[in-house]
Design an enzyme around this catalytic site. Structure first.
Site, PDB file in Angstrom:
ATOM      1  N   GLN A  63       0.828  -1.199   0.000  1.00 51.60           N
ATOM      2  CA  GLN A  63       0.000   0.000   0.000  1.00 51.60           C
ATOM      3  C   GLN A  63       0.865   1.252   0.000  1.00 51.60           C
ATOM      4  OE1 GLN A  63      -3.094  -0.121   2.927  1.00 51.60           O
ATOM      5  NE2 GLN A  63      -3.849   1.930   2.449  1.00 51.60           N
ATOM      6  N   SER A 148       4.466  -5.955   3.287  1.00 48.97           N
ATOM      7  CA  SER A 148       3.166  -6.001   3.954  1.00 48.97           C
ATOM      8  C   SER A 148       2.128  -6.654   3.038  1.00 48.97           C
ATOM      9  CB  SER A 148       2.750  -4.604   4.403  1.00 48.97           C
ATOM     10  OG  SER A 148       1.631  -4.661   5.251  1.00 48.97           O
ATOM     11  N   LEU A 149       1.237  -5.884   2.445  1.00 51.40           N
ATOM     12  CA  LEU A 149       0.276  -6.421   1.480  1.00 51.40           C
ATOM     13  C   LEU A 149       0.968  -7.302   0.435  1.00 51.40           C
ATOM     14  CD1 LEU A 149      -2.289  -6.440  -0.417  1.00 51.40           C
ATOM     15  CD2 LEU A 149      -1.346  -4.325  -1.366  1.00 51.40           C
ATOM     16  N   ARG A 173      -8.846  -8.197   4.123  1.00 48.28           N
ATOM     17  CA  ARG A 173      -7.791  -7.545   4.906  1.00 48.28           C
ATOM     18  C   ARG A 173      -7.938  -6.028   4.852  1.00 48.28           C
ATOM     19  NH1 ARG A 173      -2.344  -5.608   3.965  1.00 48.28           N
ATOM     20  NH2 ARG A 173      -0.849  -6.294   5.563  1.00 48.28           N
ATOM     21  N   HIS A 261       0.095  -1.972  11.557  1.00 49.78           N
ATOM     22  CA  HIS A 261       1.201  -2.740  12.141  1.00 49.78           C
ATOM     23  C   HIS A 261       1.460  -2.399  13.610  1.00 49.78           C
ATOM     24  CE1 HIS A 261       1.943  -4.643   8.336  1.00 49.78           C
ATOM     25  NE2 HIS A 261       1.915  -3.467   7.765  1.00 49.78           N
ATOM     26  N   GLN A 310       0.509 -10.453  11.083  1.00 51.08           N
ATOM     27  CA  GLN A 310       1.260  -9.460  10.314  1.00 51.08           C
ATOM     28  C   GLN A 310       0.702  -8.044  10.466  1.00 51.08           C
ATOM     29  OE1 GLN A 310       0.481  -8.306   6.473  1.00 51.08           O
ATOM     30  NE2 GLN A 310       2.296  -9.202   5.542  1.00 51.08           N
TER      31      GLN A 310
END
Length: 359
Positions: A63, A148-149, A173, A261, A310
């Site tokens: 992202q 991440s993503l 998500r 996060h 995560q």
């Protein structure tokens, strides 16, 4: 050269993909995976990829990499264009139209940017496959990861789950993270020009001035000189106010829904756990490096647990890149929108070879 100040949060058919030859399992580290009930499942050693030796890597953005116009190039390659058609059926609207035409505010939203980047990044794989020598490059890739993503994209690329199942997970998500962000006043800011130790001290100083609900922490270890801090809005404001006294070059408030996060995302975890529990996940055909611990995992149940945790765990991208480079990585490919990952890699090793494959 500095890496981007943007936050990066985060089945292609496996036909033609090179497969790893069977490896001997250390039975002391083997445990049963429970993908299906009532059938005998082969034991999976989660440490299967521990001694991986990277040569060529696929790196997938997260992202923050989205941009209006992405996906246009993919329409010239039938296999890439087909991914958007399949995505539209799952999303229930024309995702490609938003990718190409915006508006930017809509594309930038967490619920849309995450699936849009996932699809566009996998479309970039198909663009590469269609070019001369592209399949040979794909066959040469022996490690992958995503920011991440992008970890979901990397797992889809390795056949850990189907394109459709991955998109459903990413859609949920994004929705779960947006809902968690809406439940509390939180934010993120990039700190530019400090090492991680000084950013931690900056966070400690800010936390002395705010209550528990506004505490902050490092949420994204991007690269030397660029770390993202997440937390309550008052804590983030305290970080911004104190940054110059800690000799930060600048701070950049990130255009994201909230404190990704960190524990602010706890409400998203149970929803992700339920969705992951209902999804068939297989052992990746090559190592996928986790954002949570910068290690590859082979056991499907472990991968599910890692993906659920995560969203509340700091992204260990700096450690991941340092490890790949120290293990002898020769060339990387950034697949998808933007060139942020290339900037990070070059920041860490100016001589590193990395190629961008957009869509």
């Amino acid at each position: 050269m500095s890496c981007s100040s943007s936050l990066i949060l985060p089945s292609i058919s496996s036909n033609g993909f090179r497969r790893f030859s069977p490896l001997k399992l250390d039975k002391s580290r083997v445990f049963m995976s429970s993908i299906s009930v009532g059938s005998r499942i082969a034991a999976v050693d989660d440490a299967l990829f521990t001694d991986y030796k990277p040569t060529n890597a696929f790196l997938f953005p997260g992202q923050g990499a989205q941009a209006v116009g992405m996906g246009a190039e993919a329409q010239k390659v039938p296999a890439a264009a087909e991914l958007y058609k399949r995505a539209n059926e799952i999303m229930g609207f024309d995702l490609l139209d938003i990718c190409i035409n915006g508006p930017k505010e809509k594309l930038d939203s967490t619920v849309l940017s995450q699936p849009a980047i996932y699809v566009t990044s996998l479309a970039a794989v198909e663009i590469l496959r269609a070019r001369e020598g592209g399949q040979q490059i794909i066959d040469s890739v022996d490690v992958t990861c995503g920011l991440s993503l992008g970890e979901y994209t990397a797992l889809a690329f390795t056949g850990a789950f189907s394109f459709e199942d991955g998109l459903k997970l990413v859609k949920l998500r994004g929705e779960a993270m947006q809902d968690a962000a809406d439940a509390a006043k939180s934010a993120m800011v990039s700190i530019i020009g400090l090492d991680s130790e000084k950013v931690q001290k900056l966070c400690d100083a800010a936390n002395e001035e705010v209550d528990e609900a506004n505490k902050v922490q490092i949420a994204n270890f991007l690269c030397p000189g660029n770390y993202a801090v997440s937390g309550g809005v008052k804590g983030i404001e305290a970080v911004e106010a104190k940054a110059k006294s800690f000799k930060a070059r600048m701070t950049v408030r990130l255009a994201v829904a909230g404190a990704f996060h960190t524990s602010f995302m706890n409400p998203a975890v149970s929803r992700l756990e339920a969705a992951l529990g209902a999804t068939e996940i297989r052992t990746p055909r090559i190592p996928v490096i986790s954002n949570v611990d910068a290690q590859p995992h082979a056991d499907p149940d472990t991968i599910k647990k890692i993906l659920a945790s995560q969203v509340t765990s700091p992204v260990q991208w700096e450690t991941t890149m340092k490890t790949l480079l120290s293990k002898g990585l020769k060339k990387s490919y950034e697949l998808g929108p933007g060139k942020v990952i290339a900037g990070i890699v070059k920041r860490m090793d100016r001589g590193a070879e990395i190629e961008n494959i957009g869509a």
